[in-house]
Write a protein that holds these residues in place. Sequence first.
Motif, PDB file in Angstrom:
ATOM      1  N   CYS A 198       0.804  -1.221   0.000  1.00  0.00           N
ATOM      2  CA  CYS A 198       0.000   0.000   0.000  1.00  0.00           C
ATOM      3  C   CYS A 198       0.837   1.270   0.000  1.00  0.00           C
ATOM      4  O   CYS A 198       0.287   2.355  -0.203  1.00  0.00           O
ATOM      5  N   LEU A 199       2.141   1.168   0.194  1.00  0.00           N
ATOM      6  CA  LEU A 199       2.971   2.373   0.087  1.00  0.00           C
ATOM      7  C   LEU A 199       2.765   3.001  -1.291  1.00  0.00           C
ATOM      8  O   LEU A 199       2.655   4.207  -1.435  1.00  0.00           O
ATOM      9  N   LYS A 200       2.648   2.170  -2.312  1.00  0.00           N
ATOM     10  CA  LYS A 200       2.421   2.698  -3.650  1.00  0.00           C
ATOM     11  C   LYS A 200       0.946   2.775  -4.029  1.00  0.00           C
ATOM     12  O   LYS A 200       0.505   3.745  -4.629  1.00  0.00           O
ATOM     13  N   LEU A 251      10.147   5.484  -4.820  1.00  0.00           N
ATOM     14  CA  LEU A 251       8.971   4.993  -4.107  1.00  0.00           C
ATOM     15  C   LEU A 251       8.760   3.519  -4.421  1.00  0.00           C
ATOM     16  O   LEU A 251       8.052   3.167  -5.353  1.00  0.00           O
ATOM     17  N   GLY A 278       7.941   1.412   5.212  1.00  0.00           N
ATOM     18  CA  GLY A 278       7.750   2.621   4.411  1.00  0.00           C
ATOM     19  C   GLY A 278       6.659   3.509   4.975  1.00  0.00           C
ATOM     20  O   GLY A 278       6.721   4.730   4.872  1.00  0.00           O
ATOM     21  N   ASP A 279       5.652   2.905   5.586  1.00  0.00           N
ATOM     22  CA  ASP A 279       4.556   3.703   6.121  1.00  0.00           C
ATOM     23  C   ASP A 279       4.468   3.648   7.646  1.00  0.00           C
ATOM     24  O   ASP A 279       3.501   4.105   8.230  1.00  0.00           O
ATOM     25  N   GLY A 308      11.538  12.348   5.054  1.00  0.00           N
ATOM     26  CA  GLY A 308      11.815  10.910   5.108  1.00  0.00           C
ATOM     27  C   GLY A 308      10.589  10.087   5.457  1.00  0.00           C
ATOM     28  O   GLY A 308      10.569   8.877   5.264  1.00  0.00           O
ATOM     29  N   ALA A 309       9.570  10.748   6.006  1.00  0.00           N
ATOM     30  CA  ALA A 309       8.334  10.038   6.349  1.00  0.00           C
ATOM     31  C   ALA A 309       7.210  10.425   5.402  1.00  0.00           C
ATOM     32  O   ALA A 309       6.079   9.966   5.563  1.00  0.00           O
ATOM     33  N   LEU A 310       7.518  11.278   4.420  1.00  0.00           N
ATOM     34  CA  LEU A 310       6.537  11.730   3.424  1.00  0.00           C
ATOM     35  C   LEU A 310       5.314  12.378   4.083  1.00  0.00           C
ATOM     36  O   LEU A 310       4.191  12.186   3.635  1.00  0.00           O
ATOM     37  N   MET A 366       0.469   7.627   7.781  1.00  0.00           N
ATOM     38  CA  MET A 366      -0.315   7.391   6.562  1.00  0.00           C
ATOM     39  C   MET A 366      -1.177   6.131   6.622  1.00  0.00           C
ATOM     40  O   MET A 366      -2.030   5.931   5.770  1.00  0.00           O
ATOM     41  N   LYS A 367      -0.961   5.294   7.639  1.00  0.00           N
ATOM     42  CA  LYS A 367      -1.885   4.165   7.807  1.00  0.00           C
ATOM     43  C   LYS A 367      -2.508   4.280   9.181  1.00  0.00           C
ATOM     44  O   LYS A 367      -1.817   4.223  10.193  1.00  0.00           O
ATOM     45  N   LYS A 384      -0.095  12.975   3.376  1.00  0.00           N
ATOM     46  CA  LYS A 384       0.942  12.136   2.815  1.00  0.00           C
ATOM     47  C   LYS A 384       1.395  12.839   1.544  1.00  0.00           C
ATOM     48  O   LYS A 384       0.558  13.228   0.723  1.00  0.00           O
ATOM     49  N   LEU A 430       4.406  13.080  -1.856  1.00  0.00           N
ATOM     50  CA  LEU A 430       5.163  12.172  -2.723  1.00  0.00           C
ATOM     51  C   LEU A 430       6.312  12.910  -3.385  1.00  0.00           C
ATOM     52  O   LEU A 430       6.315  14.149  -3.458  1.00  0.00           O
ATOM     53  N   PRO A 431       7.314  12.154  -3.870  1.00  0.00           N
ATOM     54  CA  PRO A 431       8.423  12.809  -4.573  1.00  0.00           C
ATOM     55  C   PRO A 431       7.938  13.500  -5.850  1.00  0.00           C
ATOM     56  O   PRO A 431       7.004  13.010  -6.500  1.00  0.00           O
ATOM     57  N   PHE A 472      11.549   8.585 -13.264  1.00  0.00           N
ATOM     58  CA  PHE A 472      12.967   8.718 -13.579  1.00  0.00           C
ATOM     59  C   PHE A 472      13.159   8.679 -15.099  1.00  0.00           C
ATOM     60  O   PHE A 472      12.406   8.004 -15.807  1.00  0.00           O
TER      61      PHE A 472
END
Lengths: 477, 375
Positions: free
Chosen positions: A165-167, A256, A382-383, B58-60, B146-147, B174, B176-177, B232
Amino acid sequence: MEMPIPSEMVLSRKSDIVARLRAVLSDDAIISEPSQTQAYECDALTAYRCAPMAVVLPRNTQQVSDVLRICFELNVPVVPRGSGTSLAGGALPTADSVVLGVARMNGVLETNYDDRYIRVQSGRTNLSVTGAVEQNDFFYAPDPSSQLACAIAGNVAMNSGGAHCLKYGVTTNNLLGVTMVMMNGEIVEIGGAHLDAAGLDLLGVICGSEGQLGVVTEATLRILHKPEGARPVLIGFDSNEVAGACVSDIIKAGVLPVAIEFMDRPCIEAVEDFAKAGYPDAEAVLIIEVEGSEAEIAEQLEKITAIAKQHNPIELRESKSSEESAAIWAGRKAAFGAMGRISDYMCLDGTIPVSELPLVLRRIGELSKQYGLKVANVFHAGDGNMHPLILFNANKPGDLELCESMGAEILKLCVEVGGCLTGEHGVGVEKRDLMMTQYNAADIETQLHVKDVFDPAWLLNAAKVFPLSTTKSRRAS
Amino acid sequence: MTPKDEQELAQYVKDAGANGRKLRIRGGGTRLALGNAVSYDDMVSMDGFSGVSLYEPGALTLVAGAGTPLREITETLRKSGQQLPFEPMDHCALLSSTGEPTIGGVVACNISGPRRIQAGACRDSLIGVRFVNGQGDVIKNGGRVMKNVTGYDLVKLMAGSFGSLGILTEVAFKVLPIPETQTTITLHEVDLDVAVQAMSSALGSPFDVTGAAHLPALENTPSKTLLRIEGFAKSVKYRADKLAAKLSRFGEVSQSYDDHDIWTDIQNVTRLSGTIDAIWRVSVKPSDAPQFCETLAKNCPNAAVQLDWGGGLIWARVPNDFDLRQCLNVAGHATLIRGDGFAAFQPQPSVLAKVEQNLRQKFDPVGILNTGIMG
């Protein structure tokens, strides 16, 4: 653990209630013999058990509506149940309740690849949603560990997550619409195949409401085309702190990954004994998976390994084949089984800000010593969604209680550092009494107002989520 | 009135409730025209709730006061190579408004842009809120992780509630890059139905499309169907080439690199903004878009449209007295964004309308917060 005292009024009318339900269901869709209702006495939180008064297994939305209307009229509590895999006791019955199981409602109603959605009955299992579309190279993204067994109904109720779920986000980010039956039997459609529903975001509050607002009978889910490929890398470190710093640096670098899984030494050792995955002798292991074409995977892994190398890993193993990928995942996927083999365990799922990882792991280690109970950590790094597994002996008097107190300490710690009690399992009965550590009375009252609106009689799964003391007056009325 | 903190705001709301004074909540003032007309006695400015209070790249995650200018948040994130994933549109051109949009306004109206098709809407990135309800209680829900499934998800409920359930004071996201690079693939001069097929084909591919819009021919400009690939550099080139090849069966295809302006124009619906006609925002299943657009064109020859989200979001410009909902012959709903001839929001079925009304009554019993804005 305290549960409400069953209503004598309801229990004394059992035969009448069952007869009313039988009139709207086929004979094989209602269970009321105590020898048979016992099969529904608990979910995956097996420490607590209570057989319901009756179980109904309807086949469609109309039958669910009929059942709820009758229960509403007769003031009978209802406990909705998907596949019964809740780790939080979300489907734990009360003795005066009717369990409404959706397991027989498992059909696919519509698949649409142009608009990228599938509509299913809510009893369908998570993995079989993907199963219905994978011949066209599509998949349903949320992937809780129990995906082989767990039902979409439960996924919606708990807003389930998973390793990827990070993505791809969690259930709420992949749910487009539901058909839901209100406690009074009214059937409503919320959302649909279009992206945004009109009006207030009711879908958003229904998802994760633990079956307290209505019974979801059908769901429209977003499906995605599978990536061309995926590959994991395994990285071992000699300290949790360094592994945590590596996770943070990877994210800061703009990469990511689809999954970043973290295992600590006790977990690695248990997994090695059990699955022989060939994990290194390390304090911490990260499994990081990236997706895409060959070239894309190579590009992302190059960036990840370059960052990892700055943290002096003791092992860095990039998969070179599908067999090696499977081997890397084998240990992680076997983690819970490995733990179950050596001991009874309680699995928590508090979430913390990723930056607090080293502190939290250190404090868990201290608590482990203090309570004399071993803890293994495996989680979605990641989360920040932790999964400490506290090992205990269910046959030793007092050990469960000791384990629960220690679990409560860990969850309070998660809240203290800025996190929450549960990231994906739900509150259920398990964490109900800890809610006041995260929310104050006004916060809780606001949530209760939402239930007041959807279920004014407080009949649906009413003994869950909130401390009983905060809901007593409502349940009594 | 410009309260300086939650405590002052809470007291102010309590007093307003006691005196039966209705409040209008104001962030940057660029989206005040959204929703139905609000009857109010006092305007509450959120200027006092400005500033990023926590940002952990780092934790977005990012937490900010609701009155923080969107520009400040975008700049803060940009310095660490990150962004709000949902690409919120700016309404200034469309609504002829001026000022600095605030993050609270973005959340209150659940504002998203082209990337919503891939990264989700504002409500999907929102992970925590603090707000003052109609009784002057300070309420929090969600948090900064985020969760989080602890209790009901009122975060989603607050997003898009147009200030009718509470006054947002703090919001957490949350993030994102920022993608390293982007490529736009343009399909030239195809009809709307072919464009929707092409967009569906692209969005159903493994190439992770982050924008899919169709601009039908308008005046002397031929039609364009645009698909965006981000990430990328090597990966973007690979996917863009693959996708361009896949789309060539629909018509003539070209590629351009880092063409941010065209996506900003789509995000802000610039091409439809120039007149005083009404603007509608229609949400449908993408494959229903051609049928709806055809009906609209038949009934309203002067209508101009723009498709986003692969066809799932249709922006339409029609004369002020034209009731676009009469043409909505497919599942979905229409919101009147500019103009005042009709109710701003599509009427809900009666059971849901009742639920919404009851929720408002619980959150704001006296009925003093942005009264009437959602109907």
